[in-house]
Enzyme design. Structure first.
Site, short mmCIF file in Angstrom:
data_model
loop_
_atom_site.label_atom_id
_atom_site.label_comp_id
_atom_site.label_asym_id
_atom_site.label_seq_id
_atom_site.Cartn_x
_atom_site.Cartn_y
_atom_site.Cartn_z
CG ASP A 11 -2.39 0.49 1.26
OD1 ASP A 11 -2.42 1.38 -0.31
OD2 ASP A 11 -3.36 0.82 1.64
CG ASP A 40 -9.62 2.27 -0.77
OD1 ASP A 40 -8.78 2.97 -1.34
OD2 ASP A 40 -9.54 2.09 0.49
C1 GLA Z 1 -5.84 1.48 1.25
C2 GLA Z 1 -6.05 0.82 0.31
C3 GLA Z 1 -7.58 -0.11 0.52
C4 GLA Z 1 -6.28 -1.24 2.28
C5 GLA Z 1 -6.98 0.12 3.04
C6 GLA Z 1 -6.12 -0.62 3.84
O1 GLA Z 1 -7.13 2.37 1.44
O2 GLA Z 1 -6.15 1.03 -0.92
O3 GLA Z 1 -7.45 -1.59 0.04
O4 GLA Z 1 -5.68 -1.68 1.88
O5 GLA Z 1 -5.67 1.14 2.52
O6 GLA Z 1 -6.10 0.57 4.96
#
Ligand code: GLA
Length: 400
Positions: free
Chosen positions: A147, A202
């Protein structure tokens, strides 16, 4: 002796440079990830039960294989800097959990972050890349999602290269999932580093909406779909655009779930389920386990589909397939049912990227409805159908 070992280790690290694990993810990865449904509420029982459910539900037979633990599995680093799972949530340790998942014939994925801390505030891998990669390899991990929180000052290509090299040096083949949200255009540099890269922020379990969280936004299915424009030529076997994990079964209607899944298959997207596999209504399982629709996603040619026509409400998409077949998907974005008429004889599809053509005026195809699992005549007669609100008509065309 120590010096010799150090020299050998450095030599190994140097020769490992410049490579990712090849011959992996030759079709888009399929599996499950904890985040969309469970966020930080992860523990070993959930992961074991999910692995059990992946097998007993038939999803494993349908092609799903990765059971991926997302953020918040972490405990602390020890005095030597080695990361350990949270001892309360993962009392048996990570190695035992990985063994359990492997015994089911499945694979295990884990999550870390290029910054000092993960998005959930757990220890990130910054400065500890080689050590963490070694730890994951020792546990037997098969997949790493990496990430981008708390990494804003870093150059993304460099940060992901470092982890790629660390994984390679650790020596256990792992799928490397670049989760940088598309900020620094990972499609331009991701193919030599990882096997998939997020193209957007997301996803949210909502067909058509955006949610503003202040410093970031999450997007519905239609919004994420629209953000994939112009990216198809970057994807192919071993290196995929990732429009984020599935929200099927997380609260949308069956029609919306079906449209979401179909479009992800047209995009040759990774199919990472994000719902509770232990409690799946039949309608959700029917979507996730539809082998004919999955066949479009997993097609060996590895060509991402494209939008052929749109009137703003109805979109017609095509995807060329390895055996000369075509997948076609008509997406109804509107909240009202729509009539579709497609007079094949007057249509020709030409894809300059894959160099595939279908001239329906000259060549006839048999038409198969992939959701009804029924043949639907041929392209000699015009297609005349009704597509329900926020749903699709998905077809496979085979030369006669
Ligand atoms: C980010 C990623 C998500 C998830 C969260 C976890 O937002 O894009 O897919 O992994 O972190 O905290």
């Amino acid at each position: 002796m120590k010096q010799i070992l150090l020299i050998l280790f450095c030599a190994a690290a140097v020769t490992a440079r410049g490579q990712k694990f090849e011959q992996m993810a030759l079709t888009p990865p399929m599996g499950w990830n904890s985040w969309n449904k469970f966020a930080c509420s992860v523990d070993e029982q959930l992961i074991r039960e999910t692995a059990d459910a992946m097998v007993s539900s038939g999803l494993k037979d349908a092609g799903y294989s990765y059971v991926n633990i997302d953020d918040c599995w972490h405990g602390e680093r020890d005095a030597q800097g080695f990361i350990h799972p949270d001892p309360k949530r993962f009392p048996s340790g990570m190695k035992a959990l990985v063994d359990y998942v492997h015994e089911k014939g499945l694979k295990l994925g884990i999550y870390s972050d290029a910054g000092w801390k993960t998005c959930g505030g757990k220890p990130g891998s910054r400065g500890r890349e080689f050590q963490d990669a070694q730890t994951y390899a020792q546990w037997g991990v098969d997949y790493l999602k990496y990430d981008w929180c708390n990494a804003e000052a870093l150059n993304a290509e460099g940060a992901y290269l470092t982890m790629r090299d660390a994984l390679h040096a650790a020596g256990r083949p792992m799928v490397f999932s670049i989760c940088e949200w598309g900020n620094q255009k990972p499609w331009l540099w991701g193919a030599k580093i990882g096997h998939l890269w997020r193209t957007t922020g997301d996803i949210k379990a909502c067909f058509d909406c955006v949610e503003d969280h202040g410093t970031w936004k999450s997007s519905g299915i239609m919004q994420i779909l629209d953000m994939q424009k112009g990216l198809r030529e970057y994807a192919g076997p071993g290196h995929w655009n990732d429009p984020d994990m599935l929200e099927v079964g997380n609260g949308m209607s069956v029609n919306e779930d079906r449209a979401h899944f179909s479009m992800w298959c047209m995009l040759a997207a990774p199919l990472i389920a994000g719902n509770d596999l232990r409690k799946m209504p039949g309608a959700v399982l029917e979507i996730l386990a539809n082998k004919e629709v999955i066949g479009v996603d997993q097609d060996q040619l590895g060509i991402q589909g494209f939008q052929f026509a749109t009137d703003g409400v109805l979109e017609t998409w095509f995807k060329p397939l390895a055996d000369g077949d075509w997948a076609m998907c008509v997406l109804n974005r509107s909240p009202r049912s729509q009539k579709v008429v497609f007079d094949w004889k007057t249509k020709a599809v030409a894809d300059s990227f894959s160099k595939r053509e279908a001239n329906f005026g000259g060549v006839n195809y048999r038409v198969r409805d992939l959701w009804l699992k029924k043949d639907r005549g041929t392209t000699k007669e015009a297609l005349d159908a009704e597509v329900p609100a926020c749903d699709v008509l998905m077809l496979r065309l085979k030369k006669m």
